[in-house]
Design a protein around this motif. Sequence first.
Motif, PDB file in Angstrom:
ATOM      1  N   SER A  98       0.860  -1.182   0.000  1.00  0.00           N
ATOM      2  CA  SER A  98       0.000   0.000   0.000  1.00  0.00           C
ATOM      3  C   SER A  98       0.904   1.242   0.000  1.00  0.00           C
ATOM      4  N   ALA A  99       0.359   2.356  -0.495  1.00  0.00           N
ATOM      5  CA  ALA A  99       1.152   3.576  -0.588  1.00  0.00           C
ATOM      6  C   ALA A  99       1.688   3.961   0.797  1.00  0.00           C
ATOM      7  N   ASP A 100       0.867   3.796   1.847  1.00  0.00           N
ATOM      8  CA  ASP A 100       1.290   4.159   3.211  1.00  0.00           C
ATOM      9  C   ASP A 100       2.462   3.311   3.676  1.00  0.00           C
ATOM     10  N   THR A 101       2.306   1.995   3.454  1.00  0.00           N
ATOM     11  CA  THR A 101       3.381   1.088   3.900  1.00  0.00           C
ATOM     12  C   THR A 101       4.663   1.393   3.149  1.00  0.00           C
ATOM     13  N   TRP A 102       4.509   1.709   1.845  1.00  0.00           N
ATOM     14  CA  TRP A 102       5.710   1.757   1.010  1.00  0.00           C
ATOM     15  C   TRP A 102       6.423   3.102   1.001  1.00  0.00           C
ATOM     16  N   SER A 103       5.717   4.188   1.351  1.00  0.00           N
ATOM     17  CA  SER A 103       6.343   5.511   1.166  1.00  0.00           C
ATOM     18  C   SER A 103       7.721   5.640   1.848  1.00  0.00           C
TER      19      SER A 103
ATOM     20  N   SER B 139       9.246   4.569  11.912  1.00  0.00           N
ATOM     21  CA  SER B 139       8.896   3.559  10.891  1.00  0.00           C
ATOM     22  C   SER B 139       9.651   2.262  11.201  1.00  0.00           C
TER      23      SER B 139
END
Length: 429
Positions: free
Chosen positions: A202-207, A321
Amino acid sequence: MSNVFDVIVVGAGAAGLFCAGVAGQRGLRVLLIDHAAKVAEKVRISGGGRCNFTNREVGPTNFLSENPHFCRSALAGYTPQDFLALVGRHGIAWHEKHKGQLFCNHKADDIIRMLLAECDQGGVTRWQPCAVQDIRRTLADDGCRFELDTERGPVRAHQLVIATGGLSIPKIGATDFGQRLAAQWGHAIVPLRPALVPLTFSADTWSPFVPLAGISLEVLVSAEVVDGGKRSRHHTVSFLEDLLFTHRGLSGPAILQISSFWQPGQTLQINLAPQHELAGLLKQAKVGSRKQLATEWALALGDAAPQRLAQTWLEQFCQGSTGGVVGLRPGAPLAEHKDKDLEALGASANHWHILPAGTEGYAKAEVTAGGVDTRELSSQTMESKRVAGLHFIGEVVDVTGWLGGYNFQWAWASAMACARALQPLPEVA
Ligand code: FDA
């Protein structure tokens, strides 16, 4: 008689070409049909254009299937050494790469030329491009059991071999034709899914990891696998291979391998420094060190991890993170940090738990897992136990190899098992 054959093979890929050539050389009248304009495109693009055509060490444990022992007989009946002997007879130069993987020195086209030459030697008739519009079962007096309507007219045969592969790379003509035909004639199908495929997040996980795109390093990646059957059994599957960070997620051999075992909703565990216990190294370094945390962290990760990974990982960790601890200071001396914080930092890279959102799908998958359920096929001949004379070979079947030449070895071995068992049309009195 011109439209009557002993065998019709549908699909002129790796398995279909090989099967047709062997059957033709056994004296059978063989028709090979493929709807694509170009022959064996998947072989041509395989192995980065050099075709990883087999692996020195091949065994049933290198394959996924709901029926894990099914592939045993065919693999034993036609080994990597047998295929190497054929490659040698055609004067194709090859070399061994990583972990027993054998590649052409020149180009994958060498393998295609070899397969076509074997078909020519067997007098195989090849219709390509030619779409198959309809397939019917029949009980003709002349012994034919199958009738096909094709773009080039009707044809009939005693035996039918389906070698249409899986769904991967639809733009070069992949279809689920074989699986649909099998289902239509009563075969169970193990659900299809992309395998040997990059994973997305997901964009959140990957940013936090986007800045790492392009970095590659050796990792140990693991997933929990549940074996089916009456008593389901959990075990861990691990691969020590290279991982590649991409803009959308993770790729590289480690990820392609584990993707075949990954189930949606499942977390993967990645050890970014499999040769080092990072928490221990950091705590040891604390004694007498005046260096900054960032410097000691890069040293602990070692030469295997690029500087950019060490730096970005630590920055992200210090912002909370990757299971991180807010308040760790990369620029402060290592000795000022608490053991428990260093343990958490070390564990974040030695035991990175990450939840993929999905895969890059069939557009990027090297293979399709699942397929025609092998419990209804003969492991000796690949013949259907439901429809006499019908055979399935290669990737269309629920046998999926690891990365490393195993899928082609399955194509050759299943094709050979089938070709050896095919029979001419019975003599009609
Ligand atoms: P394959 O896909 O080769 O052939 C199926 C044929 O059926 C095709 O020619 C297709 O046009 C035809 N067909 C489909 N639908 C049809 C229809 N409706 N009517 C008529 N014809 C139809 N494996 C490995 O061991 N080493 C490697 O290096 C690689 N590398 C690799 C790279 C990439 C990018 C991909 C996508 C895949 C690989 N693989 C691989 C996997 C390997 O290519 C694959 O497992 C085999 O080609 C499977 O052989 P089959 O003959 O079963 O199918």
